[in-house]
Design a protein around this motif. Sequence first.
Motif, PDB file in Angstrom:
ATOM      1  N   ASN A  95       0.831  -1.207   0.000  1.00 30.73           N
ATOM      2  CA  ASN A  95       0.000   0.000   0.000  1.00 30.73           C
ATOM      3  C   ASN A  95       0.870   1.263   0.000  1.00 30.73           C
ATOM      4  OD1 ASN A  95      -2.592   0.926  -0.225  1.00 30.73           O
ATOM      5  ND2 ASN A  95      -3.090   0.744   1.939  1.00 30.73           N
ATOM      6  N   ASN A  96       1.925   1.230   0.805  1.00 28.89           N
ATOM      7  CA  ASN A  96       2.849   2.377   0.866  1.00 28.89           C
ATOM      8  C   ASN A  96       3.536   2.591  -0.489  1.00 28.89           C
ATOM      9  OD1 ASN A  96       2.261   2.853   3.561  1.00 28.89           O
ATOM     10  ND2 ASN A  96       3.941   1.551   4.305  1.00 28.89           N
ATOM     11  N   TYR A  97       3.936   1.481  -1.098  1.00 28.21           N
ATOM     12  CA  TYR A  97       4.572   1.559  -2.422  1.00 28.21           C
ATOM     13  C   TYR A  97       3.623   2.182  -3.444  1.00 28.21           C
ATOM     14  CZ  TYR A  97       4.959  -0.409  -7.126  1.00 28.21           C
ATOM     15  OH  TYR A  97       4.940  -0.587  -8.493  1.00 28.21           O
ATOM     16  N   LEU A  98       2.363   1.723  -3.456  1.00 25.88           N
ATOM     17  CA  LEU A  98       1.389   2.234  -4.411  1.00 25.88           C
ATOM     18  C   LEU A  98       1.111   3.722  -4.190  1.00 25.88           C
ATOM     19  CD1 LEU A  98      -1.141  -0.740  -4.390  1.00 25.88           C
ATOM     20  CD2 LEU A  98       0.385  -0.112  -6.261  1.00 25.88           C
ATOM     21  N   GLU A  99       1.083   4.124  -2.939  1.00 30.14           N
ATOM     22  CA  GLU A  99       0.831   5.529  -2.636  1.00 30.14           C
ATOM     23  C   GLU A  99       2.003   6.402  -3.088  1.00 30.14           C
ATOM     24  OE1 GLU A  99      -0.623   8.334   1.094  1.00 30.14           O
ATOM     25  OE2 GLU A  99       0.402   6.428   1.517  1.00 30.14           O
ATOM     26  N   ASN A 100       3.215   5.945  -2.807  1.00 30.75           N
ATOM     27  CA  ASN A 100       4.403   6.747  -3.129  1.00 30.75           C
ATOM     28  C   ASN A 100       4.686   6.806  -4.629  1.00 30.75           C
ATOM     29  OD1 ASN A 100       4.885   7.323  -0.413  1.00 30.75           O
ATOM     30  ND2 ASN A 100       6.130   5.471  -0.134  1.00 30.75           N
ATOM     31  N   LYS A 101       4.488   5.681  -5.315  1.00 24.51           N
ATOM     32  CA  LYS A 101       4.890   5.627  -6.725  1.00 24.51           C
ATOM     33  C   LYS A 101       3.741   5.864  -7.698  1.00 24.51           C
ATOM     34  CE  LYS A 101       7.927   3.134  -9.847  1.00 24.51           C
ATOM     35  NZ  LYS A 101       8.919   2.042  -9.967  1.00 24.51           N
ATOM     36  N   HIS A 102       2.526   5.456  -7.311  1.00 25.82           N
ATOM     37  CA  HIS A 102       1.408   5.544  -8.250  1.00 25.82           C
ATOM     38  C   HIS A 102       0.259   6.422  -7.737  1.00 25.82           C
ATOM     39  CE1 HIS A 102       3.226   2.519 -10.863  1.00 25.82           C
ATOM     40  NE2 HIS A 102       3.519   1.840  -9.775  1.00 25.82           N
ATOM     41  N   HIS A 103       0.459   7.003  -6.560  1.00 25.73           N
ATOM     42  CA  HIS A 103      -0.513   7.948  -5.997  1.00 25.73           C
ATOM     43  C   HIS A 103      -1.917   7.350  -5.870  1.00 25.73           C
ATOM     44  CE1 HIS A 103       2.734  10.752  -6.684  1.00 25.73           C
ATOM     45  NE2 HIS A 103       2.725  10.465  -7.984  1.00 25.73           N
ATOM     46  N   THR A 104      -1.934   6.135  -5.412  1.00 25.07           N
ATOM     47  CA  THR A 104      -3.212   5.469  -5.175  1.00 25.07           C
ATOM     48  C   THR A 104      -3.091   4.586  -3.943  1.00 25.07           C
ATOM     49  OG1 THR A 104      -4.965   4.131  -6.207  1.00 25.07           O
ATOM     50  CG2 THR A 104      -2.698   3.419  -6.575  1.00 25.07           C
ATOM     51  N   LEU A 105      -4.228   4.208  -3.377  1.00 27.26           N
ATOM     52  CA  LEU A 105      -4.247   3.342  -2.202  1.00 27.26           C
ATOM     53  C   LEU A 105      -5.176   2.162  -2.441  1.00 27.26           C
ATOM     54  CD1 LEU A 105      -4.458   5.949   0.718  1.00 27.26           C
ATOM     55  CD2 LEU A 105      -2.542   4.401   0.268  1.00 27.26           C
ATOM     56  N   LEU A 106      -4.849   1.041  -1.814  1.00 26.50           N
ATOM     57  CA  LEU A 106      -5.724  -0.121  -1.873  1.00 26.50           C
ATOM     58  C   LEU A 106      -7.011   0.161  -1.102  1.00 26.50           C
ATOM     59  CD1 LEU A 106      -3.085  -2.855  -0.980  1.00 26.50           C
ATOM     60  CD2 LEU A 106      -4.121  -2.548  -3.235  1.00 26.50           C
ATOM     61  N   SER A 107      -8.132  -0.285  -1.636  1.00 29.14           N
ATOM     62  CA  SER A 107      -9.349  -0.280  -0.826  1.00 29.14           C
ATOM     63  C   SER A 107      -9.210  -1.396   0.214  1.00 29.14           C
ATOM     64  CB  SER A 107     -10.570  -0.551  -1.703  1.00 29.14           C
ATOM     65  OG  SER A 107     -10.537  -1.882  -2.186  1.00 29.14           O
ATOM     66  N   LYS A 108     -10.065  -1.401   1.197  1.00 29.49           N
ATOM     67  CA  LYS A 108     -10.004  -2.463   2.203  1.00 29.49           C
ATOM     68  C   LYS A 108     -10.285  -3.823   1.576  1.00 29.49           C
ATOM     69  CE  LYS A 108     -10.975   0.249   6.353  1.00 29.49           C
ATOM     70  NZ  LYS A 108     -11.867   0.473   7.519  1.00 29.49           N
ATOM     71  N   ASP A 109     -11.220  -3.861   0.634  1.00 29.38           N
ATOM     72  CA  ASP A 109     -11.507  -5.125  -0.055  1.00 29.38           C
ATOM     73  C   ASP A 109     -10.270  -5.642  -0.776  1.00 29.38           C
ATOM     74  OD1 ASP A 109     -14.081  -5.348   0.733  1.00 29.38           O
ATOM     75  OD2 ASP A 109     -15.004  -4.949  -1.213  1.00 29.38           O
ATOM     76  N   GLU A 110      -9.620  -4.765  -1.534  1.00 38.06           N
ATOM     77  CA  GLU A 110      -8.456  -5.190  -2.298  1.00 38.06           C
ATOM     78  C   GLU A 110      -7.320  -5.610  -1.392  1.00 38.06           C
ATOM     79  OE1 GLU A 110      -6.482  -6.624  -4.981  1.00 38.06           O
ATOM     80  OE2 GLU A 110      -8.241  -5.587  -5.761  1.00 38.06           O
ATOM     81  N   GLN A 111      -7.170  -4.937  -0.257  1.00 34.09           N
ATOM     82  CA  GLN A 111      -6.110  -5.300   0.680  1.00 34.09           C
ATOM     83  C   GLN A 111      -6.396  -6.669   1.296  1.00 34.09           C
ATOM     84  OE1 GLN A 111      -4.972  -2.177   3.348  1.00 34.09           O
ATOM     85  NE2 GLN A 111      -3.273  -3.329   4.228  1.00 34.09           N
ATOM     86  N   VAL A 112      -7.668  -6.951   1.532  1.00 32.59           N
ATOM     87  CA  VAL A 112      -8.062  -8.267   2.055  1.00 32.59           C
ATOM     88  C   VAL A 112      -7.680  -9.360   1.062  1.00 32.59           C
ATOM     89  CG1 VAL A 112     -10.066  -9.755   2.484  1.00 32.59           C
ATOM     90  CG2 VAL A 112      -9.910  -7.527   3.595  1.00 32.59           C
ATOM     91  N   TYR A 113      -8.090  -9.187  -0.212  1.00 32.82           N
ATOM     92  CA  TYR A 113      -7.799 -10.200  -1.234  1.00 32.82           C
ATOM     93  C   TYR A 113      -6.296 -10.366  -1.435  1.00 32.82           C
ATOM     94  CZ  TYR A 113     -12.710  -9.398  -2.346  1.00 32.82           C
ATOM     95  OH  TYR A 113     -14.075  -9.259  -2.275  1.00 32.82           O
ATOM     96  N   LEU A 114      -5.586  -9.258  -1.408  1.00 34.10           N
ATOM     97  CA  LEU A 114      -4.139  -9.300  -1.580  1.00 34.10           C
ATOM     98  C   LEU A 114      -3.472 -10.057  -0.436  1.00 34.10           C
ATOM     99  CD1 LEU A 114      -1.762  -8.379  -3.311  1.00 34.10           C
ATOM    100  CD2 LEU A 114      -1.722  -6.242  -2.006  1.00 34.10           C
TER     101      LEU A 114
END
Length: 280
Positions: A248-267
């Motif tokens: 999630n931190n990587y996505l925020e820093n490099k792609h300016h987006t965050l995982l939803s809670k659902d996506e974080q669960v599946y991941l």
Amino acid sequence: MRIEKVLNNNVVITLTDTKEEMVVMGRGIAFQRKVGDMIVIDKIEKTFVPEGNEAIENYSTLFREIKPEIIEIASDAINHAQTILKTKLSDNIYLTLTDHLNYAIKRTSEGIEIKNPLTWEIKKFYKIEYDIGLKTIESIKTKLGVLMSEDEAASVALHIVNAKQDGQEIGITVKMTEVVQDILTIVRLQFGIVFNEESFNYSRFVTHLQYFARRMLEHGDKSSNDDFLFEQVKIKYPKAFECSNKINNYLENKHHTLLSKDEQVYLAIHIQRVTSEKIK
């Protein structure tokens, strides 16, 4: 345009102005027609020039052997997909989807069903394409009396996804590959493992990441947020959940987006599966 070859009642071969062979499709376009006859323009629904003589031979062989009803079902699905998705699909899908449906109908009629291991991901991340797949198998049931499983709807959807064409496709594919590789590296370093790239869990994990990356780059995250399941996975799989936070931190820093809670669960669940088999 004159008919050069008749493949079946709905498909003929003609020549372009530059003498290239061109496939012309349309309901009844060759009914009671023969080589040398003029093509009725009003009956033309689709034309395309396959790349290379081998491709023409493939179309010729396929459309001569397959029932016209199956060709119509495939063409209807493709036309419907292009209308709903508002995008052009690769002409090659007329060959690949028709061939797939012909084989799938044949083996289903013989009582042979093949499970699609990607059905869950396709239903989750490609809902529109999956709905088109459902309509396609419903059409098969109505016209041919063959009852097919939802796994076949997912397979139809996958053909449509693979056939999408737009000017950004190459760029998206490159970025998608980068995201997938970065996430795999995060997981590998976090757990200090070497992935078993032949395993089912690894294959499913990579597929999940590919679909997630494409969806993120094309449409953004539209998942809902299930707080209860989020907390349950956080407690049950703490190491996998911690790894998902790093992603999630990587996505925020490099792609300016965050995982939803659902996506974080599946991941986190996928990470748990793919890392547990190595730990064992």
